[in-house]
Write a protein that holds these residues in place. Sequence first.
Motif, PDB file in Angstrom:
ATOM      1  N   CYS A  52      52.856  48.268  10.562  1.00  0.00           N
ATOM      2  CA  CYS A  52      52.604  47.545  11.808  1.00  0.00           C
ATOM      3  C   CYS A  52      53.626  47.875  12.885  1.00  0.00           C
ATOM      4  CB  CYS A  52      52.548  46.046  11.548  1.00  0.00           C
ATOM      5  SG  CYS A  52      54.035  45.311  10.822  1.00  0.00           S
ATOM      6  N   THR A  90      54.353  38.923  14.730  1.00  0.00           N
ATOM      7  CA  THR A  90      53.613  38.818  13.473  1.00  0.00           C
ATOM      8  C   THR A  90      54.107  39.866  12.488  1.00  0.00           C
ATOM      9  OG1 THR A  90      51.659  37.980  14.637  1.00  0.00           O
ATOM     10  CG2 THR A  90      51.285  38.893  12.439  1.00  0.00           C
ATOM     11  N   CYS A  91      54.339  41.071  12.973  1.00  0.00           N
ATOM     12  CA  CYS A  91      54.842  42.156  12.142  1.00  0.00           C
ATOM     13  C   CYS A  91      56.239  41.821  11.617  1.00  0.00           C
ATOM     14  CB  CYS A  91      54.865  43.453  12.948  1.00  0.00           C
ATOM     15  SG  CYS A  91      55.424  44.904  12.039  1.00  0.00           S
ATOM     16  N   GLY A  94      56.546  39.715   8.678  1.00  0.00           N
ATOM     17  CA  GLY A  94      56.118  40.278   7.396  1.00  0.00           C
ATOM     18  C   GLY A  94      54.614  40.340   7.202  1.00  0.00           C
ATOM     19  N   ASN A  95      53.845  40.016   8.220  1.00  0.00           N
ATOM     20  CA  ASN A  95      52.384  40.036   8.100  1.00  0.00           C
ATOM     21  C   ASN A  95      51.849  41.345   8.689  1.00  0.00           C
ATOM     22  OD1 ASN A  95      49.647  39.578   8.062  1.00  0.00           O
ATOM     23  ND2 ASN A  95      49.751  37.559   9.049  1.00  0.00           N
ATOM     24  N   ASP A  96      51.983  42.419   7.917  1.00  0.00           N
ATOM     25  CA  ASP A  96      51.586  43.752   8.355  1.00  0.00           C
ATOM     26  C   ASP A  96      50.104  43.800   8.740  1.00  0.00           C
ATOM     27  OD1 ASP A  96      52.776  46.652   8.326  1.00  0.00           O
ATOM     28  OD2 ASP A  96      50.783  46.859   7.407  1.00  0.00           O
ATOM     29  N   GLY A  98      48.048  41.364   9.492  1.00  0.00           N
ATOM     30  CA  GLY A  98      47.751  40.510  10.635  1.00  0.00           C
ATOM     31  C   GLY A  98      48.143  41.169  11.949  1.00  0.00           C
TER      32      GLY A  98
END
Length: 114
Positions: A52, A90-91, A94-96, A98
């Motif tokens: 991301c 978001t990246c 840790g929400n790659d 998303g």
Amino acid sequence: MRATPILAAAFAALLLSACQTSTVSAPPAPRPEQAAPGVTPSTFRMPSGTGCSGEVERFQAVMDNDLATGHTTKSVHDRVSGEISRARSTCSAGNDAGAISQIRATKTRFGYPG
């Protein structure tokens, strides 16, 4: 029939005036760091990176280049950059998947290829 000196002088002046050219200077060449309007400069490099963070930075680079070259307006750049900033957060959280999904949605909404 013999030409008169006045007629000869007028003829000579006419011939000489045909040889005169006006000087037209060329416009100055753009400085090396400046590209022509609407053209991406040769110094532009797409950011590398994976996941991301790479997606976020590449799309921001494209938007910054589009603004610099006149391919988008400041208001559109600001709106897209705001959405990119949210994807960056978001990246970072840790929400790659998303973040990549947010980038793709923004690209679709503003007409950029996926």
